[in-house]
Design a protein around this motif. Structure first.
Motif, PDB file in Angstrom:
ATOM      1  N   GLU A   1       0.830  -1.205   0.000  1.00  9.88           N
ATOM      2  CA  GLU A   1       0.000   0.000   0.000  1.00  9.88           C
ATOM      3  C   GLU A   1       0.863   1.253   0.000  1.00  9.88           C
ATOM      4  O   GLU A   1       1.938   1.287   0.584  1.00  9.88           O
ATOM      5  CB  GLU A   1      -0.930   0.002   1.225  1.00  9.88           C
ATOM      6  N   ASP A   2       0.352   2.286  -0.678  1.00  7.28           N
ATOM      7  CA  ASP A   2       1.003   3.605  -0.713  1.00  7.28           C
ATOM      8  C   ASP A   2       2.441   3.506  -1.224  1.00  7.28           C
ATOM      9  O   ASP A   2       3.402   3.949  -0.579  1.00  7.28           O
ATOM     10  CB  ASP A   2       1.001   4.252   0.683  1.00  7.28           C
ATOM     11  N   LEU A   3       2.588   2.937  -2.415  1.00  7.92           N
ATOM     12  CA  LEU A   3       3.909   2.766  -3.009  1.00  7.92           C
ATOM     13  C   LEU A   3       4.325   4.026  -3.760  1.00  7.92           C
ATOM     14  O   LEU A   3       3.540   4.607  -4.515  1.00  7.92           O
ATOM     15  CB  LEU A   3       3.905   1.573  -3.968  1.00  7.92           C
ATOM     16  N   SER A   4       5.558   4.429  -3.567  1.00  6.15           N
ATOM     17  CA  SER A   4       6.126   5.548  -4.329  1.00  6.15           C
ATOM     18  C   SER A   4       7.489   5.132  -4.873  1.00  6.15           C
ATOM     19  O   SER A   4       8.224   4.381  -4.232  1.00  6.15           O
ATOM     20  CB  SER A   4       6.278   6.792  -3.447  1.00  6.15           C
ATOM     21  N   VAL A   5       7.802   5.632  -6.075  1.00  4.00           N
ATOM     22  CA  VAL A   5       9.079   5.339  -6.720  1.00  4.00           C
ATOM     23  C   VAL A   5       9.728   6.669  -7.099  1.00  4.00           C
ATOM     24  O   VAL A   5       9.099   7.507  -7.754  1.00  4.00           O
ATOM     25  CB  VAL A   5       8.898   4.455  -7.965  1.00  4.00           C
ATOM     26  N   VAL A   6      10.971   6.861  -6.685  1.00  6.52           N
ATOM     27  CA  VAL A   6      11.684   8.108  -6.940  1.00  6.52           C
ATOM     28  C   VAL A   6      12.986   7.784  -7.666  1.00  6.52           C
ATOM     29  O   VAL A   6      13.788   6.978  -7.188  1.00  6.52           O
ATOM     30  CB  VAL A   6      11.995   8.864  -5.632  1.00  6.52           C
ATOM     31  N   SER A   7      13.185   8.385  -8.817  1.00  4.18           N
ATOM     32  CA  SER A   7      14.463   8.260  -9.526  1.00  4.18           C
ATOM     33  C   SER A   7      15.201   9.587  -9.423  1.00  4.18           C
ATOM     34  O   SER A   7      14.575  10.657  -9.385  1.00  4.18           O
ATOM     35  CB  SER A   7      14.223   7.902 -10.999  1.00  4.18           C
ATOM     36  N   HIS A   8      16.497   9.541  -9.359  1.00  6.19           N
ATOM     37  CA  HIS A   8      17.274  10.776  -9.257  1.00  6.19           C
ATOM     38  C   HIS A   8      18.522  10.676 -10.125  1.00  6.19           C
ATOM     39  O   HIS A   8      19.061   9.581 -10.372  1.00  6.19           O
ATOM     40  CB  HIS A   8      17.635  11.081  -7.799  1.00  6.19           C
ATOM     41  N   SER A   9      18.942  11.825 -10.565  1.00  3.51           N
ATOM     42  CA  SER A   9      20.135  11.933 -11.413  1.00  3.51           C
ATOM     43  C   SER A   9      20.816  13.253 -11.078  1.00  3.51           C
ATOM     44  O   SER A   9      20.440  13.939 -10.134  1.00  3.51           O
ATOM     45  CB  SER A   9      19.729  11.875 -12.893  1.00  3.51           C
TER      46      SER A   9
END
Length: 287
Positions: free
Chosen positions: A274-282
């Protein structure tokens, strides 16, 4: 007077030493070295303080701040181990070195001694554990950390676990975290099966890379594959020594993991994220 002195010596010296020796002997039977900081005696309860269990080579260490047997010295003297109906443990800290070459053998030996036939569960007391912390370390540093856990083990072979937080590769560019999770597993002749697993507030972070550039987190997880295989993978899925597939591709490794998890799911198992977030960074920032 002499009888009173002898009784006092037995109460304050001999009996605590005998209790400590029983713990040491029981741990040795499971391939562990035990140290007990102190024993508090009472008519209605015997409490162990600052217990430490260490595997050979210190591949894993378990520390327990306080263990309450729930049975007094009189009951233990008359009924022995059967007098202990429920253990209450306050403060459990587990540290595992997944990079240690001795860890798989130590865990298999421990599992071989404790993973007895289902009827053996009836001989064990229920266990309540609070303030559970688990840290898995590899050659790089902390790989997994859990905090604020609560654990319940029932004699019939049912385990319930709740954790306040879980971090994968804390502080690293690639990693994940879960705010809270709960799980229930039970033991059958085929082994441990997952009944429920619910994770809330899951977050995945990763650094964008060229396709040819290796992911450090993936390499760390792959290094743990032999350890995971010895427990999660069904026997027919275990890779034999010298197998050409012993160093699988990422896709094949994920397929194996999926098969391993599937083999450990009980019929009607409930898995939720539940309440999944995905963050990519560069270098240009996050998205």
């Amino acid at each position: 007077a002499l009888l009173s002195v002898s009784a006092a010596v037995a109460w304050f010296v001999w009996i605590p030493n005998a209790v400590e020796q029983r713990v040491v002997d029981a741990a040795a039977g499971r391939g562990l070295t035990a140290r007990v900081g102190g024993v508090d005696l009472g008519l209605y309860g015997v409490v162990l303080r600052s217990v430490e269990l260490t595997s050979r080579g210190e591949s894993f260490v378990v520390r327990l701040d306080r263990v309450d047997t729930g049975a007094g010295i009189v009951a233990l003297a008359s009924d022995g181990r059967s007098a202990v109906r429920r253990l209450t443990i306050s403060g459990l800290r587990v540290s595992v070195d997944v990079h240690s070459r001795e860890l798989p053998a130590a865990l298999r030996a421990l599992r071989g001694r404790t993973g007895a036939h289902p009827g053996a569960h009836a001989e064990l007391p229920a266990v309540d554990v609070s303030a559970v912390e688990v840290v898995l370390r590899d050659a790089v540093g902390v790989l997994v950390r859990t905090q604020g856990g609560v654990l319940e083990v029932l004699p019939e072979g049912v385990v319930r676990l709740e954790a306040g937080s879980v971090e994968l590769a804390p502080g690293e560019p690639d990693g994940a975290s879960i705010e809270t999770f709960s799980a229930r597993v039970h033991h059958e002749e085929a082994g441990w099966l997952i009944d429920t697993f619910v994770a809330q507030g899951a977050s995945i972070r990763y650094r964008e890379r060229d396709s040819e550039e290796a992911n450090p987190l993936w390499e760390r997880l792959r290094a743990c594959a032999p350890l995971l295989s010895s427990f999660a993978v069904a026997p027919e899925e275990t890779v034999a020594d010298g197998d050409e597939e012993a160093d699988p591709s990422r896709l094949e490794a994920m397929a194996r993991l999926a098969r391993a998890i599937g083999a450990r799911l009980s019929p009607g198992a409930n898995l939720r994220l539940e309440d999944l977030s995905v963050v990519s960074h560069s270098d240009q920032g996050e998205r």
